[in-house]
Enzyme design. Structure first.
Site, PDB file in Angstrom:
ATOM      1  N   HIS A 150      52.742  86.639  15.165  1.00  0.00           N
ATOM      2  CA  HIS A 150      52.612  87.551  14.029  1.00  0.00           C
ATOM      3  C   HIS A 150      51.172  88.023  13.879  1.00  0.00           C
ATOM      4  CE1 HIS A 150      53.227  89.013   9.839  1.00  0.00           C
ATOM      5  NE2 HIS A 150      51.988  88.566   9.698  1.00  0.00           N
ATOM      6  N   GLU A 151      50.234  87.097  13.936  1.00  0.00           N
ATOM      7  CA  GLU A 151      48.827  87.472  13.777  1.00  0.00           C
ATOM      8  C   GLU A 151      48.358  88.344  14.943  1.00  0.00           C
ATOM      9  OE1 GLU A 151      47.365  87.094  11.090  1.00  0.00           O
ATOM     10  OE2 GLU A 151      48.702  85.648  10.127  1.00  0.00           O
ATOM     11  N   HIS A 202      49.234  91.937  14.379  1.00  0.00           N
ATOM     12  CA  HIS A 202      48.323  92.719  13.542  1.00  0.00           C
ATOM     13  C   HIS A 202      47.240  93.372  14.392  1.00  0.00           C
ATOM     14  CE1 HIS A 202      49.900  91.976   9.632  1.00  0.00           C
ATOM     15  NE2 HIS A 202      49.659  90.669   9.626  1.00  0.00           N
ATOM     16  N   GLU A 244      53.109  94.408   7.875  1.00  0.00           N
ATOM     17  CA  GLU A 244      53.641  93.050   7.938  1.00  0.00           C
ATOM     18  C   GLU A 244      54.988  93.014   8.659  1.00  0.00           C
ATOM     19  OE1 GLU A 244      52.093  90.473   7.429  1.00  0.00           O
ATOM     20  OE2 GLU A 244      50.575  90.781   5.889  1.00  0.00           O
TER      21      GLU A 244
END
Length: 274
Positions: free
Chosen positions: A135-136, A139, A191
Site C-alpha cells: 500500500h505504501e 503511494h 488511498e
C-alpha cells in the site's frame, strides 16, 4: 511555465470527478500531471530532506537488530520489484523505526518507506506486513505525493518548487512531512488506488492479497482501546466501504495467493519482544 499551468488546471479539473469511469480518469490524469509538476530527482531531494528532518528534529531511532531489519527489507524487496513495473527509476530505501508502541508505516517522496516495530508486532502474519508495505509503495508509484502537495501547499508554491525556483518551499514541505510523522494527507482516491496496487503487488509474489483487509479489520477491532498509538489507523480509516471495495477488487481481478508467512514473522516478533 504555460505547460505547467495547463497541467495544474487539468489536475484540478480531474480532482473534481468522484465516481465510475471518471474516478479512473482522475487517477490517471493525476498521475500524469504529477509527473510533470515534480520530477523524480526533485522527489528524491525532498525525500532526503524529510529523512534528515526525521533524524535531526524528530529524533527518530532506527532499529539496530540486523536480523529484523534484513527481514523487513527482504519482504519489501519482493513487493518493490513489482512496484518498479509501474514506476521505473525509483531508488527505494526501507527504514525500520524502533518504536514498539506505535503501529504505523508511511512513505515519502523519492521511495523512502518507513515501518515501525509496533506494526510488526501488530501484524498476525507476513502477508499483512506485505500488504501494508505494498500500500505504501502504491503511494509512491501513483505519484500521490505531488498531488497531495499541490492541494496542501497550493498550486503556485508547488509550481515554483517543481521548477527549482523555491528551495524554501521544498524545505517547508519536508518540515511539514517530518513534523506530522505520518506522511501526506492523501485523497480518498489516492488511498483507494494504493489499496488496489498493494493487493496487486502482494498477489503477484504469492502472498494472500487479503492481507491488507485482515490488517484493517484487526486494527478496527482494537479502535478505541489503543487508538492513541495507532497512527496508521488514524490516517487509513478501515471503513466497511473500504474493506468491501478491496474485497471486491480482489475478486473482480481474480487475484490469487495463499502465502501467509505466519511462521516466518513469528520469530521476528519474538526478537522484538525480548
Amino acid at each position: 511555465m504555460k505547460r505547467i499551468l495547463s497541467v495544474v488546471m487539468t489536475l484540478s479539473l480531474a480532482m473534481g470527478f468522484t465516481t465510475g469511469c471518471a474516478a479512473v480518469k482522475r487517477l490517471n490524469v493525476g498521475r500524469t500531471a504529477a509527473s510533470l509538476l515534480i520530477s523524480d530527482e526533485q522527489e528524491e531531494q525532498l525525500g532526503r530532506q524529510v529523512k534528515q528532518e526525521l533524524e535531526q528534529k524528530e529524533k527518530i531511532k532506527y532499529l539496530e537488530d540486523p536480523v529484523v531489519v534484513e527481514y523487513v527489507r527482504t519482504v519489501s524487496s519482493r513487493i518493490l520489484q513489482q512496484a518498479n513495473r509501474d514506476r521505473q527509476g525509483v531508488k527505494w530505501k526501507v527504514n525500520v523505526i524502533d518504536d514498539p508502541k506505535t503501529v504505523n508505516a508511511f512513505a515519502t517522496p523519492g521511495g523512502y518507506l518507513y515501518v515501525y516495530t509496533g506494526l510488526l508486532l501488530a501484524a498476525e502474519n507476513e502477508a499483512e506486513l506485505a500488504g501494508v508495505m505494498g500500500h505504501e509503495a502504491g503511494h509512491v508509484t501513483g505519484r500521490h505525493s505531488a498531488q497531495a502537495m499541490m492541494l496542501q501547499y497550493g498550486e503556485q508554491a508547488l509550481i515554483e518548487a517543481a521548477l527549482g525556483k523555491s528551495k524554501g518551499t521544498v524545505t517547508q514541505i519536508a518540515a511539514g512531512l517530518a513534523g506530522n510523522g505520518v506522511g501526506l494527507a492523501f485523497s480518498r482516491g489516492n488511498e483507494t488506488e494504493a489499496d488496489d496496487l498493494g493487493a496487486n503487488y502482494t498477489s503477484a509474489v504469492g502472498y494472500d492479497p487479503r492481507g491488507l483487509v485482515t490488517f484493517f479489520q484487526k486494527l478496527a477491532a482494537k479502535e478505541g482501546k489503543t487508538s492513541a498509538v495507532m497512527k496508521w489507523l488514524s490516517t487509513h480509516p478501515p471503513s466497511a466501504e473500504r474493506v468491501q471495495h478491496l474485497n471486491g477488487y480482489i475478486a473482480e481481478n481474480r487475484l490469487s495467493g495463499s502465502d501467509l508467512g505466519a511462521d516466518r514473522l513469528a520469530p521476528i516478533k519474538q526478537r522484538l519482544k525480548k
